[in-house]
Write a protein that holds these residues in place. Structure first.
Motif, PDB file in Angstrom:
ATOM      1  N   MET A 233       0.860  -1.174   0.000  1.00 37.64           N
ATOM      2  CA  MET A 233       0.000   0.000   0.000  1.00 37.64           C
ATOM      3  C   MET A 233       0.894   1.221   0.000  1.00 37.64           C
ATOM      4  O   MET A 233       1.580   1.517   0.979  1.00 37.64           O
ATOM      5  CB  MET A 233      -0.936   0.022   1.201  1.00 37.64           C
ATOM      6  CG  MET A 233      -1.962   1.136   1.113  1.00 37.64           C
ATOM      7  SD  MET A 233      -3.228   1.071   2.401  1.00 37.64           S
ATOM      8  CE  MET A 233      -4.353   2.332   1.748  1.00 37.64           C
TER       9      MET A 233
ATOM     10  N   TYR B  93      -3.592   6.473  -3.846  1.00 39.59           N
ATOM     11  CA  TYR B  93      -2.777   5.287  -3.633  1.00 39.59           C
ATOM     12  C   TYR B  93      -2.747   4.413  -4.877  1.00 39.59           C
ATOM     13  O   TYR B  93      -3.592   4.526  -5.776  1.00 39.59           O
ATOM     14  CB  TYR B  93      -3.308   4.483  -2.433  1.00 39.59           C
ATOM     15  CG  TYR B  93      -2.947   5.132  -1.124  1.00 39.59           C
ATOM     16  CD1 TYR B  93      -1.836   4.714  -0.389  1.00 39.59           C
ATOM     17  CD2 TYR B  93      -3.686   6.214  -0.635  1.00 39.59           C
ATOM     18  CE1 TYR B  93      -1.475   5.349   0.799  1.00 39.59           C
ATOM     19  CE2 TYR B  93      -3.336   6.852   0.555  1.00 39.59           C
ATOM     20  CZ  TYR B  93      -2.225   6.413   1.267  1.00 39.59           C
ATOM     21  OH  TYR B  93      -1.858   7.049   2.428  1.00 39.59           O
TER      22      TYR B  93
ATOM     23  N   ALA C 243      -4.257  -2.311  -1.188  1.00 36.45           N
ATOM     24  CA  ALA C 243      -4.645  -1.727   0.099  1.00 36.45           C
ATOM     25  C   ALA C 243      -5.037  -2.845   1.058  1.00 36.45           C
ATOM     26  O   ALA C 243      -5.143  -4.015   0.675  1.00 36.45           O
ATOM     27  CB  ALA C 243      -5.798  -0.747  -0.084  1.00 36.45           C
TER      28      ALA C 243
ATOM     29  N   ILE D  82      -2.857  -7.427   2.457  1.00 39.78           N
ATOM     30  CA  ILE D  82      -2.856  -6.407   1.408  1.00 39.78           C
ATOM     31  C   ILE D  82      -3.278  -7.073   0.103  1.00 39.78           C
ATOM     32  O   ILE D  82      -2.686  -8.074  -0.314  1.00 39.78           O
ATOM     33  CB  ILE D  82      -1.484  -5.747   1.268  1.00 39.78           C
ATOM     34  CG1 ILE D  82      -1.173  -4.928   2.532  1.00 39.78           C
ATOM     35  CG2 ILE D  82      -1.430  -4.846   0.038  1.00 39.78           C
ATOM     36  CD1 ILE D  82       0.161  -4.233   2.516  1.00 39.78           C
TER      37      ILE D  82
ATOM     38  N   THR E  88      -4.375   4.130   6.423  1.00 41.68           N
ATOM     39  CA  THR E  88      -3.276   3.972   5.479  1.00 41.68           C
ATOM     40  C   THR E  88      -1.970   4.157   6.243  1.00 41.68           C
ATOM     41  O   THR E  88      -1.975   4.676   7.374  1.00 41.68           O
ATOM     42  CB  THR E  88      -3.344   5.006   4.336  1.00 41.68           C
ATOM     43  OG1 THR E  88      -2.846   6.269   4.803  1.00 41.68           O
ATOM     44  CG2 THR E  88      -4.769   5.185   3.801  1.00 41.68           C
TER      45      THR E  88
ATOM     46  N   VAL F 195      -7.955   5.381  -5.155  1.00 38.86           N
ATOM     47  CA  VAL F 195      -7.133   4.268  -5.600  1.00 38.86           C
ATOM     48  C   VAL F 195      -7.045   4.284  -7.123  1.00 38.86           C
ATOM     49  O   VAL F 195      -8.066   4.429  -7.808  1.00 38.86           O
ATOM     50  CB  VAL F 195      -7.712   2.918  -5.133  1.00 38.86           C
ATOM     51  CG1 VAL F 195      -6.857   1.761  -5.630  1.00 38.86           C
ATOM     52  CG2 VAL F 195      -7.829   2.879  -3.608  1.00 38.86           C
TER      53      VAL F 195
END
Length: 314
Positions: free
Chosen positions: A168, A181, A185, A196, A248, A259
């Protein structure tokens, strides 16, 4: 008073030699240019000033599908330190979504439309079924007629530079102040100890066929156009803005974050918050590989670019 927060500030990376193609650009050739980006903060804004040169290798530009040469840009972006959530998602067309940590902008839409009907719903996609079009390189990026290198999807080279493959990792900031990001995640958004995983968007192809004649391109929905897709709440991990609320590494107390994904929409198409005007485009689209000057993102910054002509000023 500004607080210096220099990040990736002069990365010693030299791009491969690029042949000159005779197209007008807004700065010197990037053949020997290196990445320059500076991040500072004021009481209200995060200021990102950049020369627009990436800190990773790129495809060959000019090249097949994209006749433009990368050139130094000298841009400035102003990002709210405290994002303001919008009452409902805001259509991001007409804006850059945000800027990567290396100072390269992240674009939402292309400038290509079916039958050249600019402003219609039939905006062509830069990535179709996971494959880049319009001269995109392995970083899901290509070059505007202005010489601006920019992303339309996951910036693979940047993620590699950040050591974020399968992790992440924050890759940038959106115009509304929320972080952006890469594709991976926490499986449980509120548990940093959870597995993840790659995030799945909540969009799907429409069924049936498009309208034809003078109103649309006809044919089945196959992902060639933005309007080929529809949002289905709960289908994947992410909301309509391709984001979610969660913990995060940079925000251990939690935040809303965007994302970038490996399937549509690739780059979020809606803002969760109120975008700053410095990300506003003049002309719509990303300029495209075959379009004229679309106007500039941002404003002239510390790297010395003169102000844009009056018709392109904010």
């Amino acid at each position: 008073m500004k607080i210096a927060l220099v990040l990736l500030s002069v990365i010693g990376f030299t791009l491969p030699s690029l042949a000159h193609n005779g197209h007008h650009s807004h700065g010197p050739s990037s053949a020997t240019a290196t990445n320059e980006v500076e991040i500072t903060t004021t009481s209200e804004k995060r200021i990102i000033e950049s020369n627009g040169i990436p800190n990773h290798s790129t495809g060959q530009f000019p090249g097949r599908g994209n006749p433009h040469e990368i050139s130094v840009q000298f841009v400035r972006y102003e990002i709210p330190l405290t994002p303001r959530e919008a009452d409902k998602p805001i259509d991001a067309r007409g804006y850059a979504l945000g800027v990567a940590l290396n100072g390269v902008k992240i674009d939402v839409a292309t400038a290509e439309f079916w039958n050249n009907q600019r402003g219609s719903i039939w905006n062509e996609e830069a990535i179709v079924n996971g494959k880049g079009r319009l001269g995109l390189d392995g970083n899901n990026a290509h070059v505007q007629p202005t010489g601006a290198y920019h992303y339309h999807g996951v910036p693979n080279g940047l993620i590699e530079e950040l050591g974020g493959e399968g992790k992440m990792v924050q890759v940038g900031w959106a115009a509304d102040g929320y972080p952006i990001y890469g594709p991976w995640a926490y499986s449980d958004p509120m548990d940093p100890n959870s597995e993840i995983v790659e995030m799945k968007p909540s969009y799907r192809l429409k069924t049936g066929t498009r309208p034809g004649g003078n109103t649309g391109p006809g044919g089945r929905y196959n992902g060639m156009y933005t309007a080929d897709f529809e949002y289905a709440e709960g289908l994947g991990d992410l909301d309509e803005s391709n984001g979610r609320i969660g913990i995060t590494p940079e925000f251990p107390q939690g935040t809303y974050y965007y994302v970038l994904t490996n399937s549509f929409p690739y780059v979020p198409r809606y803002f969760h918050g109120i975008p700053d005007r410095s990300f506003r485009m003049h002309g719509g689209g990303d300029g495209g590989p075959h379009r004229g000057h679309p106007g500039m993102f941002g404003s002239a910054g510390r790297f010395g670019r003169p102000p844009p002509p009056p018709q392109f000023r904010r």
